[in-house]
Design a protein around this motif. Structure first.
Motif, mmCIF file in Angstrom:
data_model
loop_
_atom_site.group_PDB
_atom_site.id
_atom_site.type_symbol
_atom_site.label_atom_id
_atom_site.label_comp_id
_atom_site.label_asym_id
_atom_site.label_seq_id
_atom_site.Cartn_x
_atom_site.Cartn_y
_atom_site.Cartn_z
ATOM 1 N N SER A 1 40.996 31.541 41.861
ATOM 2 C CA SER A 1 41.907 31.510 40.731
ATOM 3 C C SER A 1 42.583 32.871 40.639
ATOM 4 O O SER A 1 41.920 33.885 40.425
ATOM 5 N N HIS A 2 43.884 32.890 40.860
ATOM 6 C CA HIS A 2 44.612 34.163 40.830
ATOM 7 C C HIS A 2 44.904 34.562 39.392
ATOM 8 O O HIS A 2 45.062 33.745 38.518
ATOM 9 N N GLY A 3 44.954 35.818 39.168
ATOM 10 C CA GLY A 3 45.164 36.405 37.850
ATOM 11 C C GLY A 3 44.521 37.770 37.874
ATOM 12 O O GLY A 3 44.241 38.321 38.938
ATOM 13 N N GLU A 4 44.272 38.315 36.746
ATOM 14 C CA GLU A 4 43.594 39.620 36.690
ATOM 15 C C GLU A 4 42.397 39.498 35.780
ATOM 16 O O GLU A 4 42.564 39.301 34.588
ATOM 17 N N PRO A 5 41.204 39.577 36.291
ATOM 18 C CA PRO A 5 40.858 39.747 37.704
ATOM 19 C C PRO A 5 40.977 38.437 38.473
ATOM 20 O O PRO A 5 40.978 37.354 37.894
ATOM 21 N N VAL A 6 41.032 38.537 39.797
ATOM 22 C CA VAL A 6 40.994 37.360 40.663
ATOM 23 C C VAL A 6 39.567 36.812 40.615
ATOM 24 O O VAL A 6 38.610 37.578 40.681
ATOM 25 N N ALA B 1 38.065 34.791 52.078
ATOM 26 C CA ALA B 1 38.524 34.620 50.697
ATOM 27 C C ALA B 1 38.816 35.963 50.036
ATOM 28 O O ALA B 1 39.823 36.126 49.341
ATOM 29 N N VAL B 2 37.939 36.950 50.257
ATOM 30 C CA VAL B 2 38.160 38.277 49.685
ATOM 31 C C VAL B 2 39.385 38.919 50.329
ATOM 32 O O VAL B 2 40.215 39.523 49.646
ATOM 33 N N ALA B 3 39.537 38.774 51.649
ATOM 34 C CA ALA B 3 40.705 39.328 52.340
ATOM 35 C C ALA B 3 41.995 38.715 51.794
ATOM 36 O O ALA B 3 42.986 39.424 51.576
ATOM 37 N N ALA B 4 41.987 37.411 51.559
ATOM 38 C CA ALA B 4 43.166 36.746 51.003
ATOM 39 C C ALA B 4 43.471 37.260 49.597
ATOM 40 O O ALA B 4 44.634 37.479 49.240
ATOM 41 N N ALA B 5 42.426 37.469 48.806
ATOM 42 C CA ALA B 5 42.624 37.992 47.447
ATOM 43 C C ALA B 5 43.195 39.405 47.496
ATOM 44 O O ALA B 5 44.097 39.753 46.724
ATOM 45 N N LEU B 6 42.693 40.226 48.414
ATOM 46 C CA LEU B 6 43.188 41.595 48.548
ATOM 47 C C LEU B 6 44.627 41.638 49.043
ATOM 48 O O LEU B 6 45.365 42.573 48.744
ATOM 49 N N ALA B 7 45.024 40.615 49.800
ATOM 50 C CA ALA B 7 46.386 40.564 50.339
ATOM 51 C C ALA B 7 47.384 40.020 49.326
ATOM 52 O O ALA B 7 48.580 40.004 49.586
ATOM 53 N N GLY B 8 46.883 39.583 48.181
ATOM 54 C CA GLY B 8 47.763 39.020 47.161
ATOM 55 C C GLY B 8 48.758 40.039 46.634
ATOM 56 O O GLY B 8 48.580 41.242 46.767
ATOM 57 N N PRO C 1 50.835 40.946 43.114
ATOM 58 C CA PRO C 1 50.416 42.324 43.356
ATOM 59 C C PRO C 1 48.926 42.371 43.691
ATOM 60 O O PRO C 1 48.173 41.461 43.350
ATOM 61 N N GLU C 2 48.529 43.459 44.368
ATOM 62 C CA GLU C 2 47.119 43.612 44.720
ATOM 63 C C GLU C 2 46.301 43.681 43.435
ATOM 64 O O GLU C 2 46.665 44.378 42.497
ATOM 65 N N PRO C 3 45.182 42.935 43.374
ATOM 66 C CA PRO C 3 44.386 42.930 42.139
ATOM 67 C C PRO C 3 43.693 44.271 41.904
ATOM 68 O O PRO C 3 43.474 45.050 42.822
ATOM 69 N N ALA D 1 36.730 46.215 49.486
ATOM 70 C CA ALA D 1 37.569 46.246 48.290
ATOM 71 C C ALA D 1 37.691 47.669 47.752
ATOM 72 O O ALA D 1 38.775 48.120 47.381
ATOM 73 N N ALA D 2 36.573 48.395 47.732
ATOM 74 C CA ALA D 2 36.586 49.773 47.226
ATOM 75 C C ALA D 2 37.506 50.660 48.057
ATOM 76 O O ALA D 2 38.162 51.556 47.516
ATOM 77 N N ASP D 3 37.572 50.413 49.363
ATOM 78 C CA ASP D 3 38.477 51.176 50.222
ATOM 79 C C ASP D 3 39.931 51.012 49.789
ATOM 80 O O ASP D 3 40.769 51.867 50.082
ATOM 81 N N ARG D 4 40.219 49.928 49.087
ATOM 82 C CA ARG D 4 41.581 49.657 48.609
ATOM 83 C C ARG D 4 41.690 49.867 47.099
ATOM 84 O O ARG D 4 42.622 49.393 46.472
ATOM 85 N N ASN D 5 40.700 50.557 46.531
ATOM 86 C CA ASN D 5 40.659 50.849 45.087
ATOM 87 C C ASN D 5 40.619 49.590 44.235
ATOM 88 O O ASN D 5 41.204 49.536 43.157
ATOM 89 N N VAL D 6 39.941 48.574 44.734
ATOM 90 C CA VAL D 6 39.760 47.322 43.997
ATOM 91 C C VAL D 6 38.278 47.174 43.692
ATOM 92 O O VAL D 6 37.430 47.345 44.562
#
Length: 137
Positions: free
Chosen positions: A16-21, A40-47, A49-51, A79-84
């Motif tokens: 489910s997209h939104g904030e948070p994903v 699934a996590v990679a797809a969410a990170l590629a969204g 805007p990035e979550p 995710a942490a590497d991308r500040n998520v």
């Protein structure tokens, strides 16, 4: 809402997209299904805007193996590497809570008892305060 699944249907992930994903897992999380979670996590990170945060709801997981716990750590680091922030919800699932507790993962991962707590959680500073309090108790 996107959906991912393992070829044998042993693990399903609803997104489910939104904030948070929100990524809701159901089924078995083990060596044979970890790539579903990675995807699934990679797809969410590629969204776009990035979550800022991704919530993994494990309340409907009926098996959590050692490989599953390891992938939770790996996707958290990714995710942490991308500040998520990646937050894990046990949802009162005793099997998940026990696996995280026995492996010590509950002490290093951002774990919440329910979706409400995970969705309304503060930033990383709050997590660090909670971690420091846990280590000092």
């Amino acid at each position: 809402m996107a959906s991912f699944g393992s070829p044998a249907g042993r693990l399903r992930v609803s997104c489910s997209h939104g904030e948070p994903v929100l990524l809701a897992l159901s089924g078995e999380l083990d060596a044979g299904t970890v790539l579903v979670v990675v995807g699934a996590v990679a797809a969410a990170l590629a969204g776009s805007p990035e979550p800022k945060a991704i919530v993994l709801d494990l309340s409907r997981v009926n098996f959590l193996g050692a490989a599953g716990v390891r992938v939770l750590s790996a996707v958290t680091d990714n995710a942490a590497d991308r500040n998520v922030r990646l937050r894990i919800v046990t949802g009162g699932n005793p099997l998940v809570s026990r696996a995280l507790r026995l492996t010590g993962a509950d002490r290093v991962l951002d774990v919440y008892p329910d979706l409400g707590a995970a969705s309304s959680a503060g930033d990383g500073r709050e997590f660090l305060r909670l971690t420091a309090r846990m280590w000092n108790s």
